[in-house]
Each structure stands twice: as structure tokens, then as C-alpha cells.
Design a protein around this motif. Structure first.
Motif, PDB file in Angstrom:
ATOM      1  N   SER A  68       0.567  -1.255   0.142  1.00 43.02           N
ATOM      2  CA  SER A  68      -0.171   0.054  -0.133  1.00 43.02           C
ATOM      3  C   SER A  68       0.881   1.341  -0.035  1.00 43.02           C
ATOM      4  O   SER A  68       0.696   2.010   0.900  1.00 43.02           O
ATOM      5  N   ASP A  97      -0.574  -3.699  -3.634  1.00 45.39           N
ATOM      6  CA  ASP A  97      -0.924  -2.591  -3.717  1.00 45.39           C
ATOM      7  C   ASP A  97       0.148  -1.423  -4.104  1.00 45.39           C
ATOM      8  O   ASP A  97       0.142  -0.441  -3.400  1.00 45.39           O
ATOM      9  N   TRP A 153      -2.386  -6.733  -6.817  1.00 41.29           N
ATOM     10  CA  TRP A 153      -2.716  -5.396  -6.932  1.00 41.29           C
ATOM     11  C   TRP A 153      -1.345  -4.560  -7.529  1.00 41.29           C
ATOM     12  O   TRP A 153      -1.144  -3.702  -6.977  1.00 41.29           O
TER      13      TRP A 153
END
Length: 1007
Positions: A563, A584, A609
Motif C-alpha cells: 500500500s 497494492d 494489485w
């Protein structure tokens, strides 16, 4: 605890040494023998025979050659005459006996003696000391002949894997002072403790972890015969009851150490403990003791160690009498249910005349222990360890904490401390470790909070809540006074710049800057710190840039960069990693082909992701310890490689939303530990491999959005743990197997958009997982579910979703009986060939939020019971043959969109334009009343409008002719007379109508 044990052992050794010296003088030689001495030929042969019976994998007895056995390793002789008096053969390489360590202590096992104990040792007539501890005799029984060593003073067989029962012959060792049989492989039989009475000289007794459950009722009687006993250790012996006698050890009056931990005691703390005036060490942790801490503890003035952790101590305030224990050095009351405030205890301890001796205070994980930390905490000047985590303390840390100049450990995590961290914390120059995590601090931390923390090595301040209320405000040029090895700052505001003060922290092994609001690139100087990292966690920030390949890691290290905004090719890391989390981000390109060879120890690999592409490397077959493989939401293509053999611990495989093609490998059926198989959103074809029936522990089985075909296998019903079955948007045909009904834990069943035919199994209502509340939280990953007519993605709340979606198939027959599924939230049976009526008992689905029965051949009325579906927010009954009036009460008042009921030609009522029979009469009456109202309104409006001109005309009609001649006046008066008559007629008619209207309105209102 270690210091106390060492002190006790030191005193005991002094006692033993003085006893030995009183008997004879022992002189040590250049090795373990004596100068100018040699053992007898009988003893030498006895030791040689003893050696021959042993296995010695590391050749520890290589020195046992030559004629002088007094110089052999582990052999100690007396001086005059030279006789073997000690055999010190403890395995110094092994750990302490612990069931959790036995299987993993490979290094100690490689140096352990084994084999048999030769009877030849009986020729060592003067043997005083025998230590065979921490070896591995593989369940060999303790030799009975050991009971024949009449002069033996010290016997230690702990952790040596002797098995069977304790020979009662040991009771013949009347001179024995020290006996340690601590073992997880020995056992006892009923009434086999009577042999203890023969050990009349015993000072130290350790029978830890031997099962004495069959002797639990009278063990204290056997101990009571040992009048000289100073130290008694019986941890983990299955002693389920404590004697309730006033003093069960009436003859044992000098006991200084008592360890009864980890037994099954289910009683209150006995009062007879207070009669041991010499007791200095008390360990009752990990039992089931109940009640409160007795006030009588204050009378144990010699006590310097109390451990009552892991019990069920409950009650109000901690007893103030504990404060009388001014000699107390260690107090452990953790993992109990103590409630009340801490104030009285701290105040009592702080009132000792010469200051409290308390060095370690552990009140952790009592949860109901609350209140403010008092200022008197700063009076415990000798405190070194303060464990207050897992309670309900509130407020701020008292400013007086700066007075604890000896404090080394400060753990206050998992409380409700919602105040500030005082700057006086910065004066704790001896502080080594501080954990302030999981508290709702509202403060700013500056350089002053760390001004004098020169010894600090570990710092942890983390929060689970994303609401950041703790801010680090330090100058970019600040140089900390410490060198950290462990740094964990989670959900603290450090950003937006990367913290420059880390430039000096070149001894870091753990770095966690998770959710720290850093929106910067990681500077080059950090990568060049030459760190040997165990954990690197920069997740949940907005860090950018490329990740270099220069990082170094220790064995089993963890890297989490999830992330963020990292980009560039897949980073290369050292082969020591055990976990790699890169999800991510914006990494691109392929995973290196030799990835599995460069990271053979990897267990967790999560790179979802990103923008990774290419094929999945075949080298991943080399990663035999893999447990978690998540590569979803990338651009991988090609077939799923054959990498599944030799992965006994792999429990999650998530390859969703890529472009993988080909068939599902049958070798995936070898994954016996597989719990989550998620292959949705690819281009996979073929049938579901029969071998997957071996994966009986599956929790989530998601093959949706592929090109799979064939029948649904009946063996799916054998996956008794299955929570999610998602096979939507494929080419499956045939019937829904009735075995699906045996999935009692299932709470998501999605078979939509296939070619399934036949009727729905009548047993579908037996899916009890949709009728009972889930009592424990279970991770089930991230899943797309069609709810309320749109696709939603669930993750943290997925376990709350209960859904059945069989839409867009060729199913026929009546709607399934599912009235028992009381927690069902979504039911979608649209686009099928269902016939018959909507079941009347559908109203029992009290938590139903989405119901779609559109595009079937359902007939009959909408059941009135559906109005009880008060949670219903999405309804579609269109394109059926339903008839009758649409309900109008409860939730149905909100369903005013006609498309909900479209193409049900016999349905009537709002919101459809077709009125139901009986509605026409009401409409006609309403229309007639409306027309009358309209006429009356028109006449009234005309009446009021005509009043103005009538007044003007009347005025001039009277006064105008007066101004003109007489003949005109006469003519006008005649005219006025005629107009007067006409006006009076009009007025009379309008007044009559007005009166009639007023009477009608009063009648309508009941007045």
C-alpha cells in the motif's frame, strides 16, 4: 526470577561444598582430576564399561583414555586416597527441559549421550555427585541400582528423557541433599511417593512435569516427611487440589522456595501459605486459583518473589497489606481477573521506611484493573521492570515516572491511556525497552521525550485505529541519544517527510513505520545504513520511488512494503526472507525466473494489485515451505505451472483476476492443508480436477469468472469446513448435486451464470451456516458479491455476508424451501424457469435485504407475509405471471418503482397504472366529488369578481342622473327600479348556493 534462582543455587552450593569439605578435602588437578593422583583400576574399568554402554555422537568422552581416570573430562576425584566422587556429564549444549523445545533443540541433541547405564558404576563406591541431565536416553528406565549409592549427595537426571516410573529404590539415598528429576517423559503410579520419606536429608527437590495426578490427594503427606527441605518444585505435575489443612507441611518449617505452578488447582489461595515465615519465593502461576489476593500476604515479610500469574484471581482492590512486603522484589499477578484500582497497592509499597525493594512489578492482562496511575509510582526507586499492559488504565503517565532512575522495562500497551506522555520519560537513562502501544494518546512527542534515553534499544508505539492523535514533532537535524535495534511506530504521524533522525540508527534490526503519513521517497542514506534487518515494514504510506537491491536481511526476515506508490521492476531481495508483502503498489515486469531458487525459505508471498506480467516462474516449485501465495490482480498469463508438490503447509492460493489459461493442474490436489483456493477472473478451461477432493479443509473455493465446464462434482459436499462456494460465470451444466446441502458452515453459495438445469435440491434449507450467528471471526480474504443489484467487494466484513445466488441458469420446478435460513441476506433466483407460487413462509427470512425472482414463470399473488421483510431494500419480481394486488404496507411503501413489477400482466395496484377491481368505484366517487368542488369554486370566484364592478355601476346609477336633467332622472329611476329587481334575483340565487355549500362542507367534516 533467574537472579533469584541463581542466588538460591549459589547458597545451596555453598552449603553442599561446606558439607563435602567437612568430610574430606577435594583438590582439582589440571583437568577434572587431582594433582599427583590416579583412580583405582576397578574405578577405571568401571568408567570404561560405562562409556562403552553410551552413545556419544559428538565424542564428548574422547578424553577417556589412559590410566589416570581422574583427568578424564567430567570425572572428579578426591585427593587422599584418590577416589571418583563426581560424574559431571550434563549436556551443556542443550536447553532447559521444555516440551516446546525438545523437538527443535537439534544442536543440543547432537551432543546428547544415549544408550544404557552400565551396572559397572556400582564399583564407584565413593560416588557423591551424579549429573546426567539434558541428555537423551530415549525412554530408558532409571536404573534401580542408583538407589545403592549410599554416599550420594547430589542426583540430577532432569531433561535426560528417562521413561517409565520412578523406582522406589531412590528412597534408599538417605544422604541425598539435592534431587532433580524434572522430566516430561517420567510418570508415576498410585501410591509411589512413599519412597520420599527415606530422603531424610533432602534440601532441594524438583519433580517438575512428572504426572502425579494419581497421587494428587496425598502428595503433601509425602513432602511433609522431608523436615530439612528448603526448596520444593512441583510445576506441571497434575496436582488438581491444594490441601485445605491449616499447615499441611507441619514438619517443613524452613521452606524458602515453593513452586507449584502449572497445575490444575481449582480453589482459593490457601491461608496456610502465610505460616512459612522463611518463604522467599512463591510461584503459583498458571493454575485455576480463584478469588481475591488475601490480605494475609502482608505478613510474609521475608517474601521477595510472588508469581500468581495465569489464575482466576478476582475481587476488588489489590490488598493494601501487600504494601507491607518491603522486602518484596518480584510481584507477578498477570493474566488474572483482578479488578479495582491500582492506587492502594502503589501507595502502600511506596510507604516503606527505607524505600520499597520492589524491582519487578507485573500486573499485566487483568483487563478490569483500572484507574489513574498514581504519582506515588515515582517513589518505587528500585523498580527495574514495570509491566502494566492489557488493563484499563486511563489518563496520563504520571510526571513522577522520571524519578525511576533504575527502570529498564516499561510496558503499558493495550490500556485506555488517553492523556499525554510526559517529558519526564526522557530522564529514564536506564530504560532499555518501552512499549506504549494500543492506547488513545492525544499528545505531541518531541526531542525532550528522548533527551536522556541513552540505554534505549526497543521502542514500540503502535495503534490499531487509523485515527492518528500522536504526532512526532522533532527537528530534522535532531540526533537521538540512543541506538535502537527495535523500532515500531504504527499509526503515528511522522510525515510527510521521511524521518531524518533514522540516519544515525545503524543498529536497527526491526523497523516498522506503518501508516505514518509519509509521502516521500526513501532517501539513499537509509539504503546505505548496511542494516541486517529482521523486519522491515513501511506499509500503508505514500512512499514512492524504486526499491534497491542492496538490502540485507537475517534468517527468516519479513519485508512489508504494501500500500504505497513504489514502482519499477520486481525488487531482488536476499534469500533469507520468510515473508514478502508488496501488494497494492505499481511494480511492473515479470517475476524473475530464478525467484524460487533465490528465496527457498519463503513462506508468505503476497504481490497482489500490481502491474506484474509474464508467466509464473516454474522455479517456485523450489519453495517447499510456502504457506501463502497471493498474486491476484496483476497481468500474469500462460498456464498455472506445476509447482504444487512438496508444499505440505500451503493454505492459501490466490491467483484471481489475471489472464491465466489452460486447465487447473491436478497436482493441486496434493495440497492437503489448502484452505483458500481463489482462481476467479481468469481464462481457465476444462473440468474441476477430481484430485481437489483431497483438500477437505477448504474454507473458500472460488473458481468464478472462467471458462470451466462439466458437472458440479458431488465430492464438494465432503468439504465440511467450506464457507464460500463461488463458481459463477462459467459453463457448468447438469444438476446441482444434493451433497451441497451437507455444507453446514456455508454462508455464500454463488452458482450464477452457468447452464445448470433440473430442480434445486429440496434440502437447500439445511444450510445451517445461514441460520446461525458466526461466533468467531474467520479470515476469508477479499470477495466480490452481487448484493442489492450491484457488485460489491467485501473483505473485513465478509464473514457477515449470507448469500445464495443461482441466477441465470436453466433451473426449473418450484422455488426451494429455505424458510429456515433466518440469517440469509441475499437471495437471487432470477433468469431461470421456476414455476408455481412464491412460498407464503418466505416472510420468515427476517434478515433478507435482497430478493430477485425476476424472469421466471412464477404465478399467484405476492404473499402478504412479505410485508414482514422489514430489512428488504432491493426487490425485483419483474417478468413473471404474478397476479393480484401489490401489498402496500411496511417496506412495500418504499418500492414505488414500476420496473420492480414489470411484465406481470395480472398484477395491479400502486405503483402500476393498472388499478385493482374495486378501485374503479372509489375512483368514480372521488371524481364526482371533485367536479362538484370545481363548479362551486368557479361560482364563488365569479361572485367575488362581480362585486367590484357592481358596486361602481350601482354608485353611478344612483348619483349620475342627479347631475343630468329631470327627465333623465325620471328615466333612470325607472331603469334603476328594474335593475334593482334583477340584482336582487342574482344575489338571492348566489346566497342560496353559498349556504348550500357551507352545509355540505360541515357534513363532510362531521360538524
Amino acid at each position: 526470577m533467574a537472579d533469584i534462582n541463581a542466588s538460591i543455587h549459589f547458597l545451596l552450593l555453598i552449603f553442599l561444598s561446606s558439607t563435602f569439605l567437612h568430610l574430606e578435602t577435594v583438590k582439582l588437578g589440571s583437568c577434572n582430576g587431582v594433582l599427583n593422583a590416579s583412580c583405582t583400576e576397578i574405578e577405571r574399568k568401571a568408567l570404561v564399561n560405562f562409556k562403552q554402554g553410551l552413545t556419544d555422537p559428538s565424542d564428548r568422552l574422547s578424553s577417556w583414555v589412559g590410566l589416570d581416570c581422574c583427568r578424564w573430562s567430567g570425572v572428579v576425584c578426591s585427593s587422599r586416597p584418590p577416589r571418583v566422587i563426581k560424574l559431571k556429564l550434563r549436556n551443556q549444549y542443550a536447553r532447559s527441559p521444555d516440551p516446546d523445545n525438545e523437538a527443535t533443540d537439534d544442536y543440543g541433541a547432537a551432543h546428547a549421550f544415549g544408550g544404557e547405564i552400565s551396572h559397572s558404576l556400582l564399583d564407584l563406591k565413593d560416588l557423591r555427585y551424579l549429573d546426567l541431565s539434558m541428555n537423551n536416553f530415549g525412554g530408558l528406565k532409571i536404573p534401580k541400582f542408583i538407589g545403592s549409592f549410599k554416599r550420594l549427595r547430589y542426583l540430577n537426571l532432569s531433561g535426560a528423557s528417562f521413561g517409565g516410573t520412578i523406582p522406589p529404590h531412590l528412597g534408599n539415598l538417605s544422604s541425598l541433599l539435592y534431587l532433580d528429576l524434572n522430566s516430561y517423559s517420567l510418570e508415576s503410579v498410585e501410591n509411589d511417593l512413599h519412597w520420599l520419606s527415606g530422603l531424610s536429608s533432602l534440601r532441594h527437590l524438583n519433580l517438575g512435569n512428572i504426572d502425579f495426578s494419581k497421587a494428587a490427594a496425598y502428595w503433601h503427606r509425602a513432602v511433609n516427611s522431608l523436615s530439612s527441605l528448603l526448596e520444593l518444585r512441583l510445576p506441571g505435575c497434575g496436582l488438581s487440589s491444594l490441601p485445605d489443612l491449616s499447615l499441611p507441611f507441619g514438619n517443613v518449617t524452613s521452606l524458602s522456595v515453593l513452586d507449584l505452578s502449572t497445575n490444575g488447582f481449582n480453589s482459593s489461595i490457601p491461608l496456610w501459605l502465610f505460616n512459612f515465615s522463611s518463604l522467599a519465593y512463591l510461584d503459583l502461576n498458571s493454575n485455576s486459583l480463584q478469588g481475591s489476593v488475601p490480605e494475609g500476604f502482608g505478613f510474609l515479610i521475608s517474601l521477595d518473589y510472588i508469581d500468581l500469574s495465569f489464575n482466576i484471581l478476582i475481587g476488588g482492590h489489590l490488598p493494601r497489606n501487600l504494601g507491607k512486603l518491603c522486602n518484596l522484589r518480584t510481584l507477578k499477578l498477570s493474566f488474572n481477573s483482578i479488578s479495582g484500582e491500582i492506587t492502594e497497592l502503589i501507595d502502600g509499597l511506596s510507604e516503606c521506611v527505607n524505600s520499597s525493594s520492589l524491582e519487578s512489578l507485573d500486573l499485566g492482562f487483568n483487563y478490569k484493573l483500572d484507574g489513574f496511575l498514581p504519582n506515588s509510582l515515582g517513589h518505587l526507586k528500585n523498580l527495574k521492570s514495570l509491566h502494566l499492559w492489557g488493563n484499563s488504565f486511563v489518563g496520563s503517565i504520571p510526571n513522577t515516572i522520571g524519578n525511576l532512575s533504575s527502570l529498564q522495562e516499561f510496558y503499558i500497551s493495550e490500556n485506555q491511556m488517553n492523556g499525554i506522555i510526559p517529558e519526564s520519560v526522557g530522564q529514564l537513562s536506564a530504560l532499555v525497552a518501552a512499549d506504549l502501544s494500543e492506547n488513545p494518546w492525544v499528545c505531541v512527542v518531541t526531542e525532550s521525550h528522548f533527551s536522556n534515553l541513552t540505554s534505549l534499544i526497543e521502542l514500540s508505539i503502535k495503534k490499531s485505529s487509523p485515527n492518528i492523535t500522536l504526532v512526532f514533532d522533532v527537528n530534522s537535524k535532531w540526533i537521538p541519544p540512543f541506538k535502537l535495534s527495535y523500532l515500531e511506530l504504527q499509526a503515528c504521524h511522522l510525515g510527510p517527510k521521511f524521518p531524518a533522525w533514522l540516519r544515525t540508527q545503524n543498529q536497527l534490526k526491526t523497523v516498522v513505520l506503518n501508516n505514518a503519513r509519509i509521502s516521500d521517497s526513501i532517501p539513499d542514506w537509509f539504503w546505505k545504513l548496511d542494516l541486517q534487518l529482521e523486519l522491515l515494514d513501511f506499509s500503508n504510506n505514500q512512499l514512492s520511488g524504486k526499491v534497491p537491491n542492496s538490502l540485507k536481511f537475517t534468517e527468516n526476515a519479513v519485508v512489508d512494503l504494501s500500500s504505497n506508490r513504489f514502482h519499477g521492476p520486481f525488487p531482488h531481495f536476499s534469500f533469507n526472507l520468510s515473508s514478502l508483502y508488496l501488494r497494492d503498489n505499481s511494480f511492473s515486469g515479470p517475476i524473475p525466473r530464478d525467484f524460487g531458487k533465490t528465496m527457498p525459505r519463503l513462506s508468505n508471498f503476497v504481490v497482489s494489485w500490481n502491474s506484474l506480467n509474464g508467466t509464473i516462474p516454474l522455479s517456485m516449485a523450489k519453495i517447499t515451505g510456502l504457506t501463502n501465495l497471493v498474486i491476484s490482480n496483476n497481468q500474469f498469463s500462460g498456464e498455472i505451472p506445476l509447482i504444487w508438490n512438496d508444499k505440505p503447509d500451503l493454505y492459501e492460493v490466490d491467483m484471481a483476476n489475471n489472464s491465466l489459461s489452460g486447465e487447473i493442474p491436478s497436482s493441486m490436489g496434493t495440497l492437503n492443508s489448502l484452505m483458500f483456493l481463489i482462481l476467479s477472473g481468469n481464462k481457465l478451461s476444462g473440468e474441476i480436477p477430481f484430485s481437489l477432493q483431497n483438500c477437505k479443509d477448504m474454507d473458500s473455493f472460488d473458481l468464478g469468472d472462467n471458462r470451466l465446464s462439466g458437472n458440479l462434482p458431488s465430492w464438494i459436499g465432503e468439504m465440511q469446513s467450506l464457507l464460500i462456494l463461488r463458481l459463477r460465470s462459467n459453463f457448468f451444466d447438469g444438476n446441482i448435486p444434493s451433497q451441497v446441502c451437507s455444507l453446514s458452515h456455508l454462508h455464500i453459495l454463488d452458482l450464477a451464470h452457468n447452464y445448470l438445469s433440473g430442480s434445486v435440491p429440496s434440502c437447500l434449507g439445511n444450510l445451517s451456516g445461514m441460520a446461525t450467528e458466526i461466533s468467531d471471526y474467520r479470515y476469508e480474504g477479499r470477495l466480490s458479491v452481487v448484493v442489492k443489484g450491484r457488485e460489491l467487494i467485501y473483505q473485513s466484513t465478509l464473514y457477515l455476508v449470507n448469500s445464495i445466488d443461482l441466477s441465470d441458469n436453466n433451473l426449473l420446478g418450484k422455488l426451494p424451501e429455505i424458510r429456515n435460513l433466518s440469517r440469509l441476506g441475499t437471495l437471487n433466483l432470477s433468469i431461470n424457469h421456476f414455476t408455481g407460487n412464491i412460498p407464503e413462509d418466505i416472510g420468515g427470512l427476517s434478515q433478507l435485504e435482497t430478493l430477485d425472482l425476476s424472469r421466471n414463470q412464477l404465478s399467484g399473488p405476492i404473499p402478504p407475509s412479505m410485508t414482514s421483510l422489514t430489512s428488504l431494500s432491493h426487490l425485483n419480481l419483474s417478468y413473471n405471471s404474478l397476479s393480484g394486488k401489490i401489498p402496500t404496507s411496511n417496506q412495500f411503501q418504499t418500492f414505488n418503482d414500476p420496473s420492480i413489477y414489470r411484465n406481470n400482466l395480472a398484477l395491479c395496484g400502486d405503483p402500476l397504472p393498472l388499478k385493482c377491481p374495486g378501485d374503479d368505484k372509489a375512483t368514480t366517487d372521488s371524481s364526482r366529488a371533485g367536479n362538484e368542488d370545481h363548479d362551486d369554486e368557479f361560482e364563488m370566484r365569479w361572485f367575488y369578481v362581480s362585486m367590484g364592478p357592481g358596486f361602481v355601476v350601482g354608485f353611478w346609477a344612483v348619483f349620475g342622473p342627479l347631475i343630468i336633467n329631470r327627465s333623465w332622472r325620471r328615466a333612470y329611476f325607472r331603469f334603476l327600479d328594474e335593475m334593482k329587481d334583477r340584482v336582487m334575483v342574482v344575489i338571492t340565487v348566489n346566497v342560496a348556493r353559498l349556504q348550500k355549500k357551507c352545509k355540505w362542507e360541515r357534513r363532510q367534516h362531521g360538524t
